[in-house]
Motif scaffolding. Structure first.
Motif, PDB file in Angstrom:
ATOM      1  N   ALA A   1       0.832  -1.201   0.000  1.00  0.00           N
ATOM      2  CA  ALA A   1       0.000   0.000   0.000  1.00  0.00           C
ATOM      3  C   ALA A   1       0.871   1.259   0.000  1.00  0.00           C
ATOM      4  N   PRO A   2       0.379   2.345  -0.639  1.00  0.00           N
ATOM      5  CA  PRO A   2      -0.799   2.398  -1.503  1.00  0.00           C
ATOM      6  C   PRO A   2      -0.542   1.662  -2.816  1.00  0.00           C
ATOM      7  N   LYS A   3      -1.605   1.223  -3.455  1.00  0.00           N
ATOM      8  CA  LYS A   3      -1.463   0.390  -4.642  1.00  0.00           C
ATOM      9  C   LYS A   3      -2.117   1.084  -5.836  1.00  0.00           C
ATOM     10  N   PHE A   4      -1.300   1.309  -6.858  1.00  0.00           N
ATOM     11  CA  PHE A   4      -1.754   1.996  -8.063  1.00  0.00           C
ATOM     12  C   PHE A   4      -2.016   0.982  -9.181  1.00  0.00           C
ATOM     13  N   PRO A   5      -2.988   1.239 -10.034  1.00  0.00           N
ATOM     14  CA  PRO A   5      -3.175   0.356 -11.187  1.00  0.00           C
ATOM     15  C   PRO A   5      -1.918   0.337 -12.058  1.00  0.00           C
ATOM     16  N   PRO A   6      -1.312  -0.831 -12.281  1.00  0.00           N
ATOM     17  CA  PRO A   6      -0.055  -0.891 -13.038  1.00  0.00           C
ATOM     18  C   PRO A   6      -0.317  -1.012 -14.537  1.00  0.00           C
ATOM     19  N   SER A   7      -0.986  -0.030 -15.106  1.00  0.00           N
ATOM     20  CA  SER A   7      -1.509  -0.136 -16.472  1.00  0.00           C
ATOM     21  C   SER A   7      -0.433  -0.479 -17.491  1.00  0.00           C
ATOM     22  N   MET A   8       0.680   0.243 -17.457  1.00  0.00           N
ATOM     23  CA  MET A   8       1.713   0.051 -18.471  1.00  0.00           C
ATOM     24  C   MET A   8       2.400  -1.306 -18.303  1.00  0.00           C
ATOM     25  N   VAL A   9       2.599  -1.729 -17.057  1.00  0.00           N
ATOM     26  CA  VAL A   9       3.199  -3.038 -16.797  1.00  0.00           C
ATOM     27  C   VAL A   9       2.277  -4.154 -17.281  1.00  0.00           C
ATOM     28  N   LEU A  10       0.978  -3.996 -17.073  1.00  0.00           N
ATOM     29  CA  LEU A  10       0.033  -5.011 -17.540  1.00  0.00           C
ATOM     30  C   LEU A  10       0.079  -5.140 -19.056  1.00  0.00           C
ATOM     31  N   GLU A  11       0.222  -4.024 -19.748  1.00  0.00           N
ATOM     32  CA  GLU A  11       0.324  -4.076 -21.214  1.00  0.00           C
ATOM     33  C   GLU A  11       1.579  -4.833 -21.634  1.00  0.00           C
ATOM     34  N   PHE A  12       2.681  -4.598 -20.958  1.00  0.00           N
ATOM     35  CA  PHE A  12       3.906  -5.359 -21.247  1.00  0.00           C
ATOM     36  C   PHE A  12       3.698  -6.853 -21.021  1.00  0.00           C
ATOM     37  N   LEU A  13       3.125  -7.197 -19.869  1.00  0.00           N
ATOM     38  CA  LEU A  13       2.953  -8.611 -19.550  1.00  0.00           C
ATOM     39  C   LEU A  13       2.031  -9.308 -20.554  1.00  0.00           C
ATOM     40  N   LEU A  14       0.973  -8.636 -20.980  1.00  0.00           N
ATOM     41  CA  LEU A  14       0.097  -9.217 -21.996  1.00  0.00           C
ATOM     42  C   LEU A  14       0.851  -9.464 -23.288  1.00  0.00           C
ATOM     43  N   ARG A  15       1.614  -8.482 -23.728  1.00  0.00           N
ATOM     44  CA  ARG A  15       2.368  -8.639 -24.970  1.00  0.00           C
ATOM     45  C   ARG A  15       3.434  -9.722 -24.829  1.00  0.00           C
ATOM     46  N   HIS A  16       4.059  -9.797 -23.663  1.00  0.00           N
ATOM     47  CA  HIS A  16       5.072 -10.827 -23.437  1.00  0.00           C
ATOM     48  C   HIS A  16       4.430 -12.211 -23.500  1.00  0.00           C
ATOM     49  N   HIS A  17       3.253 -12.350 -22.917  1.00  0.00           N
ATOM     50  CA  HIS A  17       2.545 -13.633 -22.983  1.00  0.00           C
ATOM     51  C   HIS A  17       2.257 -14.022 -24.429  1.00  0.00           C
ATOM     52  N   VAL A  18       1.785 -13.067 -25.228  1.00  0.00           N
ATOM     53  CA  VAL A  18       1.439 -13.377 -26.611  1.00  0.00           C
ATOM     54  C   VAL A  18       2.680 -13.780 -27.401  1.00  0.00           C
ATOM     55  N   ARG A  19       3.768 -13.078 -27.174  1.00  0.00           N
ATOM     56  CA  ARG A  19       4.994 -13.378 -27.938  1.00  0.00           C
ATOM     57  C   ARG A  19       5.634 -14.686 -27.507  1.00  0.00           C
ATOM     58  N   THR A  20       5.646 -14.965 -26.209  1.00  0.00           N
ATOM     59  CA  THR A  20       6.419 -16.110 -25.704  1.00  0.00           C
ATOM     60  C   THR A  20       5.557 -17.259 -25.207  1.00  0.00           C
ATOM     61  N   GLY A  21       4.268 -17.026 -24.981  1.00  0.00           N
ATOM     62  CA  GLY A  21       3.433 -18.043 -24.376  1.00  0.00           C
ATOM     63  C   GLY A  21       3.589 -18.156 -22.878  1.00  0.00           C
ATOM     64  N   SER A  22       4.207 -17.172 -22.225  1.00  0.00           N
ATOM     65  CA  SER A  22       4.465 -17.228 -20.787  1.00  0.00           C
ATOM     66  C   SER A  22       3.168 -17.274 -19.987  1.00  0.00           C
ATOM     67  N   ALA A  23       2.946 -18.395 -19.297  1.00  0.00           N
ATOM     68  CA  ALA A  23       1.770 -18.506 -18.429  1.00  0.00           C
ATOM     69  C   ALA A  23       1.896 -17.585 -17.221  1.00  0.00           C
ATOM     70  N   ALA A  24       3.122 -17.410 -16.719  1.00  0.00           N
ATOM     71  CA  ALA A  24       3.331 -16.559 -15.546  1.00  0.00           C
ATOM     72  C   ALA A  24       2.932 -15.121 -15.857  1.00  0.00           C
ATOM     73  N   ALA A  25       3.287 -14.628 -17.043  1.00  0.00           N
ATOM     74  CA  ALA A  25       2.927 -13.254 -17.416  1.00  0.00           C
ATOM     75  C   ALA A  25       1.416 -13.101 -17.473  1.00  0.00           C
ATOM     76  N   LEU A  26       0.729 -14.050 -18.102  1.00  0.00           N
ATOM     77  CA  LEU A  26      -0.723 -13.954 -18.209  1.00  0.00           C
ATOM     78  C   LEU A  26      -1.384 -14.070 -16.837  1.00  0.00           C
ATOM     79  N   ASP A  27      -0.862 -14.931 -15.992  1.00  0.00           N
ATOM     80  CA  ASP A  27      -1.445 -15.087 -14.650  1.00  0.00           C
ATOM     81  C   ASP A  27      -1.389 -13.785 -13.868  1.00  0.00           C
ATOM     82  N   MET A  28      -0.268 -13.045 -13.980  1.00  0.00           N
ATOM     83  CA  MET A  28      -0.161 -11.777 -13.262  1.00  0.00           C
ATOM     84  C   MET A  28      -1.166 -10.758 -13.796  1.00  0.00           C
TER      85      MET A  28
END
Length: 680
Positions: A202-229
């Motif tokens: 706390a305090p906790k901010f929406p990690p918008s830009m990080v979420l976009e990275f993790l989504l793209r990383h999942h699509v490129r690599t198939g990373s389940a860990a990225a998608l889970d986060m």
């Protein structure tokens, strides 16, 4: 009697126009007055929806005795950080370097040469919680100015020298590769809150830009860990009090680590970014929750923030009047069990309390609760809950609404244009695409001059006086490019190109590094330059992303090279501090993955063309760049990716190219979906 701020257009400055403090706007004349009177400058920086800015104003700036002291011993300058992000950035850097923290209101004492020598944020009127009282601070600064002037000058000079040595460079640095992006993923995994979602405490901010990275990383690599986060964080936020469970839209942040109690202000940039994240999560996974939140957030943007001129206002306040007439944070949003019973009756109130997590003890202040959405799906009749929501919405609409900052900020409208255009396309909502187009029209008509220079803000359809900064050019270009991909109107690519050419000419140095202000902007004690994200993507990495997409659509090697050089800083910072350079990491994923250049050609309005175009837009590939046009149309001149593309056996066709190699064109949407990895 109103002070000088009465002539300003910023809603934040106008809030202080009736203060007894003799405020000046940021201007050369203010510093000339300080020099003439031989007094220091009090610089106070905030924004219209800032809760603690309002608190300090009520406690100190509206107090006659405090105002009299300020007027006698200082020249007081008030700045809207959203209108002048360059001034805010320079002095916030000094505050953070000196105190280890920052925030708003920001309170800085300057020499008449604008050099800072004493810093703080919120000061209470009297000593409290280890903080000195504001009057104590003023008297201490006055004593130092009159009795230890040489020492003050030495401190100010040292601070300015330290700041001037902090320039960054992209020289000799390559963009990050797969190894650096994997290291960034590992660092985020260590910071991830596996119980509550998000990163850190706390305090906790929406990690918008990080979420976009993790989504793209999942699509490129198939990373389940990225998608889970991504999935866990998006669900936790959507079920938490940070999300408006009645009407959609996200608050600025949660004061706790579980997303329960928000800081209730709602910002345009947060909601634009999160709308896009949830839409992209749906695109990648088909999540029903992501679809619902994306659409509700888009509807919130249009319903609550759209201005009469077609742009989008900056924010809604956290505070409003409660039932007793007291101005209180969150008053518009929170509920007690008694209030539920009054609106719903005993039986439905009990259902609503369980469904939305309203308790007798309360989750907020004075026994009130912030509405949440515990995981009770399927346990309560959906029609009954829909009725409960409708009645609670109607009751809430009768409360006093939070104030709105009607200022239109170019960068944040660019983010909203991209989000609304894509969300409208994905979910067959032409009204959202039209709202994006209207906002883009406003930016061209009001914010953009004949020389492709942007004004930062407008109000009531009239441009403000302040020049656009790097994030304005980058985010508006990003919005225009997304709008062109959705509508097939090549003129938006042309406008984006004009803005990006200005970036290359005015904001870039010889090494490829980018500055936040143009080379002909007002000179401050240092030229601001920051590649890290704040509440929104940094201008530096947002520019890299827009340059990359523009290069894919036009084949421009200089624009792609500029994007690659700008991403050199991500190679340095990404593995070490991924939470603070998420957008740069997301752009690096697009660079590594693509570009996937997708040209769809066919008669406008034709169902076969529409089917291919929809598949192209639904590609989750990070490097996808989509162009739509008719064969031999004028659009091909604006979007070279369409040049020489023809129908296939008289039928609309899609062309997919990557790394200068093209696959066979296809008229079959199913074949195109296979080429692009579109979810079935």
């Amino acid at each position: 009697m109103p002070n000088r701020l009465a002539h300003e257009t910023s809603p934040y400055l106008l809030q202080h126009a009736d203060n007894p403090v003799d405020w000046w706007p940021w201007s050369p004349e203010a510093f000339e007055e300080a020099r003439r009177r031989d007094v220091p400058v009090l610089l106070s920086v905030g924004y219209a929806s800032c809760h603690w800015c309002h608190v300090m104003a009520g406690e100190s700036f509206e107090d006659e005795a405090t105002a009299a002291y300020l007027n006698e011993h200082f020249v007081s300058v008030k700045v809207d950080r959203e209108e002048r992000p360059d001034v805010d950035a320079v002095y916030m850097e000094a505050v953070q370097a000196a105190t280890g923290q920052g925030g708003w209101p920001m309170t800085v004492f300057l020499t008449p040469d604008a050099e800072p020598f004493y810093f703080g944020t919120y000061f209470p009127p009297e000593p409290r919680h280890g903080m000195p009282g504001f009057r104590q601070v003023l008297e201490g600064v006055t004593a130092a100015w009159t009795g230890r002037r040489q020492e003050v000058g030495e401190v100010a000079g040292r601070i300015v020298r330290d700041l001037s040595e902090r320039s960054l460079t992209a020289a000799g640095e390559h963009p990050p590769g797969a190894e650096e992006l994997h290291l960034a993923l590992m660092a985020l995994t260590r910071d991830f809150d596996a119980v509550r979602g998000g990163f850190g405490g706390a305090p906790k901010f929406p990690p918008s830009m990080v979420l976009e990275f993790l989504l793209r990383h999942h699509v490129r690599t198939g990373s389940a860990a990225a998608l889970d986060m991504v999935s866990a964080t998006c669900e936790a936020m959507a079920r938490g009090g940070i999300y408006d469970q009645l009407c959609g839209g996200f608050a600025r942040y949660a004061v706790d680590s579980g997303w329960v109690v928000p800081h209730f202000e709602k910002m345009l940039y947060d909601n634009a970014l999160l709308c896009r994240v949830y839409a992209h999560l749906w695109r990648a996974t088909g999540s029903g929750l992501a679809r619902r939140v994306a659409l509700e957030t888009a509807d919130f943007l249009v319903r609550e923030l759209r201005t009469e001129q077609g742009g989008f206002a900056s924010a809604l306040d956290a505070d409003s009047e409660d039932a007793s007439g007291r101005h209180a944070e969150g008053a518009y949003y929170v509920w007690t069990p008694a209030e539920l019973r009054e609106v719903l009756g005993e039986s439905d109130a009990e259902v609503a309390a369980g469904h939305f997590g309203v308790t007798d003890e309360g989750t907020f202040e004075e026994g009130a609760s912030v509405l949440q959405l515990p995981d009770t799906d399927g346990l309560v009749d959906a029609a009954r809950i829909a009725s409960v929501r409708d009645r609670l919405r109607a009751a809430r609409d009768r409360r006093q609404r939070p104030g709105r900052d009607d200022k239109v900020v170019a960068a944040w409208n660019g983010l909203a244009i991209a989000a609304l255009a894509e969300t409208g396309a994905y979910f067959d909502r032409p009204d959202l695409v039209q709202a994006a187009t209207d906002a883009a029209d406003l930016l061209v008509r009001v914010h953009m001059d004949w020389n492709a220079r942007l004004f930062r803000t407008s109000l009531d359809g009239v441009a403000g006086a302040h020049a656009g900064v790097l994030e304005d050019y980058a985010d508006v270009a990003e919005g225009f490019l997304a709008l062109s991909s959705v509508t097939g109107e090549g003129v938006w690519v042309d406008f984006a190109g004009l803005l990006l050419d200005t970036v290359l000419i005015r904001f870039r140095d010889e090494d490829g590094a980018l500055f936040d202000t143009a080379d002909d902007a007002e000179a401050l004690i240092r030229r601001p330059q920051d590649p890290t994200d704040n509440a929104a993507p940094s201008g530096w990495t947002a520019a890299a992303g827009a340059l990359l997409t523009y290069a894919a659509l036009t084949g421009s090697a200089p624009h792609r090279e500029a994007a690659e050089r700008a991403l050199g800083v991500v190679r340095l910072l990404g593995p070490r501090a991924p939470r603070f350079i998420g957008w740069g990491l997301a752009v690096a994923e697009a660079l590594l993955d693509g570009p996937h250049e997708i040209a769809v050609v066919g008669p406008g309005g034709d169902e076969a063309t529409r089917a291919l175009h929809r598949v192209a837009l639904l590609s989750p590939r990070p490097g996808a760049a989509v162009a739509l046009g008719e064969p031999a149309s004028a659009t091909a001149a604006e979007v070279p990716l369409l040049a020489d593309r023809t129908l296939v056996e008289g039928r609309p066709a899609a062309y997919v190219c990557r790394n200068f190699t093209c696959e066979r064109p296809t008229a079959d949407p199913a074949v195109l979906a296979g080429q692009l990895g579109v979810r079935e």
